[in-house]
Write a protein that holds these residues in place. Structure first.
Motif, mmCIF file in Angstrom:
data_model
loop_
_atom_site.group_PDB
_atom_site.id
_atom_site.type_symbol
_atom_site.label_atom_id
_atom_site.label_comp_id
_atom_site.label_asym_id
_atom_site.label_seq_id
_atom_site.Cartn_x
_atom_site.Cartn_y
_atom_site.Cartn_z
ATOM 1 N N LEU A 195 18.869 57.971 6.826
ATOM 2 C CA LEU A 195 19.181 56.816 7.669
ATOM 3 C C LEU A 195 18.120 55.743 7.491
ATOM 4 N N ARG A 196 18.540 54.503 7.426
ATOM 5 C CA ARG A 196 17.606 53.403 7.214
ATOM 6 C C ARG A 196 16.588 53.309 8.342
ATOM 7 N N THR A 197 15.333 53.047 7.976
ATOM 8 C CA THR A 197 14.275 52.899 8.979
ATOM 9 C C THR A 197 14.251 51.493 9.592
ATOM 10 N N ARG A 198 14.900 50.546 8.942
ATOM 11 C CA ARG A 198 15.098 49.191 9.481
ATOM 12 C C ARG A 198 13.780 48.491 9.839
ATOM 13 N N ILE A 199 12.805 48.583 8.975
ATOM 14 C CA ILE A 199 11.566 47.818 9.164
ATOM 15 C C ILE A 199 11.852 46.342 8.888
ATOM 16 N N ILE A 200 11.429 45.485 9.786
ATOM 17 C CA ILE A 200 11.699 44.049 9.645
ATOM 18 C C ILE A 200 10.401 43.270 9.854
ATOM 19 N N GLN A 201 10.137 42.314 8.963
ATOM 20 C CA GLN A 201 9.045 41.356 9.126
ATOM 21 C C GLN A 201 9.645 39.958 8.953
ATOM 22 N N ASP A 202 10.068 39.392 10.054
ATOM 23 C CA ASP A 202 10.760 38.100 10.049
ATOM 24 C C ASP A 202 9.786 37.023 10.523
ATOM 25 N N THR A 203 9.161 36.327 9.576
ATOM 26 C CA THR A 203 8.183 35.301 9.932
ATOM 27 C C THR A 203 8.844 33.980 10.307
ATOM 28 N N ILE A 204 10.136 33.836 10.068
ATOM 29 C CA ILE A 204 10.835 32.613 10.450
ATOM 30 C C ILE A 204 11.181 32.653 11.935
ATOM 31 N N PHE A 205 11.853 33.716 12.359
ATOM 32 C CA PHE A 205 12.164 33.862 13.776
ATOM 33 C C PHE A 205 10.949 34.306 14.580
ATOM 34 N N GLY A 206 9.999 34.961 13.918
ATOM 35 C CA GLY A 206 8.757 35.317 14.580
ATOM 36 C C GLY A 206 8.745 36.677 15.246
ATOM 37 N N TYR A 207 9.087 37.730 14.486
ATOM 38 C CA TYR A 207 8.981 39.070 15.062
ATOM 39 C C TYR A 207 8.896 40.112 13.952
ATOM 40 N N TYR A 208 8.295 41.258 14.304
ATOM 41 C CA TYR A 208 8.262 42.431 13.443
ATOM 42 C C TYR A 208 8.951 43.575 14.184
ATOM 43 N N GLN A 209 9.634 44.421 13.428
ATOM 44 C CA GLN A 209 10.224 45.624 14.025
ATOM 45 C C GLN A 209 9.646 46.849 13.348
ATOM 46 N N LEU A 210 9.138 47.769 14.157
ATOM 47 C CA LEU A 210 8.570 49.014 13.653
ATOM 48 C C LEU A 210 9.682 49.942 13.164
ATOM 49 N N PRO A 211 9.339 50.930 12.318
ATOM 50 C CA PRO A 211 10.373 51.805 11.769
ATOM 51 C C PRO A 211 11.127 52.580 12.835
ATOM 52 N N THR A 212 12.427 52.723 12.616
ATOM 53 C CA THR A 212 13.284 53.546 13.468
ATOM 54 C C THR A 212 13.495 54.871 12.755
ATOM 55 N N MET A 213 13.010 55.942 13.366
ATOM 56 C CA MET A 213 13.023 57.257 12.723
ATOM 57 C C MET A 213 14.019 58.182 13.408
ATOM 58 N N ASP A 214 14.805 58.871 12.592
ATOM 59 C CA ASP A 214 15.835 59.776 13.091
ATOM 60 C C ASP A 214 15.245 60.802 14.061
ATOM 61 N N ARG A 215 15.882 60.931 15.229
ATOM 62 C CA ARG A 215 15.525 61.911 16.265
ATOM 63 C C ARG A 215 14.175 61.641 16.917
ATOM 64 N N LEU A 216 13.648 60.443 16.743
ATOM 65 C CA LEU A 216 12.389 60.059 17.408
ATOM 66 C C LEU A 216 12.667 58.794 18.218
ATOM 67 N N PRO A 217 13.111 58.947 19.477
ATOM 68 C CA PRO A 217 13.597 57.797 20.251
ATOM 69 C C PRO A 217 12.523 56.780 20.631
ATOM 70 N N HIS A 218 11.232 57.150 20.531
ATOM 71 C CA HIS A 218 10.179 56.193 20.898
ATOM 72 C C HIS A 218 9.870 55.221 19.765
ATOM 73 N N THR A 219 10.507 55.381 18.605
ATOM 74 C CA THR A 219 10.245 54.501 17.467
ATOM 75 C C THR A 219 11.190 53.294 17.513
ATOM 76 N N GLY A 220 10.942 52.331 16.610
ATOM 77 C CA GLY A 220 11.838 51.177 16.503
ATOM 78 C C GLY A 220 11.505 50.017 17.412
ATOM 79 N N GLY A 221 10.305 50.000 17.978
ATOM 80 C CA GLY A 221 9.923 48.907 18.872
ATOM 81 C C GLY A 221 9.768 47.577 18.152
ATOM 82 N N ILE A 222 9.841 46.492 18.925
ATOM 83 C CA ILE A 222 9.740 45.127 18.399
ATOM 84 C C ILE A 222 8.516 44.454 18.991
#
Length: 325
Positions: A195-222
């Motif tokens: 499953l994609r970890t969906r790491i995002i570094q968007d310097t235009i809109f101004g945000y980063y997203q941490l990796p989203t890891m399968d079965r680890l609900p505390h991951t994926g924060g912005i």
């Protein structure tokens, strides 16, 4: 011993490949090798996470912001300067405990301190702590200018990416970020358990997203950055709304002298920053300000009649005066 192909077939994203003929999934019947779909899938996989190095430390500091900061942020790491360069004073410890309470339980805290006393450093540590443990899912840092806010976010991101202590105890965050640091294009295709970890570094809109890891609900924060003069009402990323907002010295010396600018910043904080919060949870908001002029932003938010929703603490600029000679 199972082959890589057999392991990949057990992953959720590849279950649909099981019923497809060999030639469609790139299986060479003569060599037994897999190409195309499965080979590319194997290249995208980050692999299994290592065991946590010090599980007791991770458990111990889950609800202890002060202990977390002293343990993980007081040493240099791979060229990074330590975030904490001196032991916290008694009044700083009190501030950290108040900050911890706001993050865990919500509320609006306003602290008026002189500049250069370390309050911004501790809020950056608090943002790091809240994201690694999942206490808060969407952190926004607001500063006088957008570039100043981004510098704070970059420091937090780089700490997760390079600090060996965080790699040891929070590999679910550090490993994926280190992997994409070597090849930035991998952030679009990197997977964990298929499953994609969906790491995002968007310097235009101004945000980063941490990796989203399968079965680890505390991951994926912005973590997002904004300038105090930017419109923030209705901030929403991937159907998530901010639940922790830090406003760091939102006015310059020139701003404080201009009543119109002061009113604009005040309205933006009220209608934009706090209006962007998550209505489904208890939003935490912390503002650190420095009084500059009468009736400036700091003075207005310290007025309980004007803003009773903010709990304000003012630290004395001079603790004791030197004795006269």
């Amino acid at each position: 011993m199972t082959t890589l192909a057999e392991q990949l077939k057990e992953l959720p994203a590849f279950n649909e490949l099981a019923d497809r003929p060999p030639e469609e999934i790139g299986h060479d019947l003569e060599t037994g090798k897999f190409t195309d779909d499965l080979t590319r899938a194997a290249e995208r996989e980050i692999g299994e996470l290592p065991w946590i190095g010090e599980p007791f430390s991770v458990w111990r500091y889950k609800y202890d912001l002060l202990g977390f900061g002293l343990t993980y942020c007081s040493t240099a790491a791979n060229g990074l300067e330590p975030m904490l360069k001196r032991p916290p004073s008694a009044r700083m410890i009190r501030f950290v405990k108040n900050l911890e309470h706001v993050i865990l339980h919500g509320g609006q805290k306003h602290v008026r301190w002189p500049r250069g006393k370390g309050k911004t450093t501790w809020v950056k540590i608090a943002a790091l702590w809240s994201l690694l443990y999942g206490h808060r899912r969407f952190v926004v840092i607001v500063a006088k200018t957008k570039s100043m806010a981004k510098a704070s976010v970059d420091e937090i991101w780089l700490r997760i990416q390079t600090d060996p202590l965080i790699l040891r105890d929070f590999p679910e965050f550090a490993m994926p970020l280190r992997d994409v640091a070597l090849t930035p294009q991998r952030s679009r295709v990197q997977t964990y358990h298929g499953l994609r970890t969906r790491i995002i570094q968007d310097t235009i809109f101004g945000y980063y997203q941490l990796p989203t890891m399968d079965r680890l609900p505390h991951t994926g924060g912005i973590i997002c950055w904004r300038g105090a003069d930017q419109a923030l009402r209705g901030l929403n990323i991937n159907s998530m709304r901010p639940d922790f907002i830090f406003i760091d010295d939102p006015q310059t010396d020139e701003d404080a002298k201009n009543p119109d600018t002061v009113s604009k910043i005040e309205d933006n904080i009220l209608g934009g920053v706090l209006g962007s919060g998550d209505n489904d949870s208890t939003t935490a908001a912390v503002m650190a300000s420095t009084p500059i002029e009468p009736d400036d932003v700091s003075e207005r938010f310290a007025d309980p009649e004007r803003h009773p929703e903010w709990f304000t603490e003012t630290e004395r600029f001079v603790v004791t005066w030197a004795p006269e000679e």
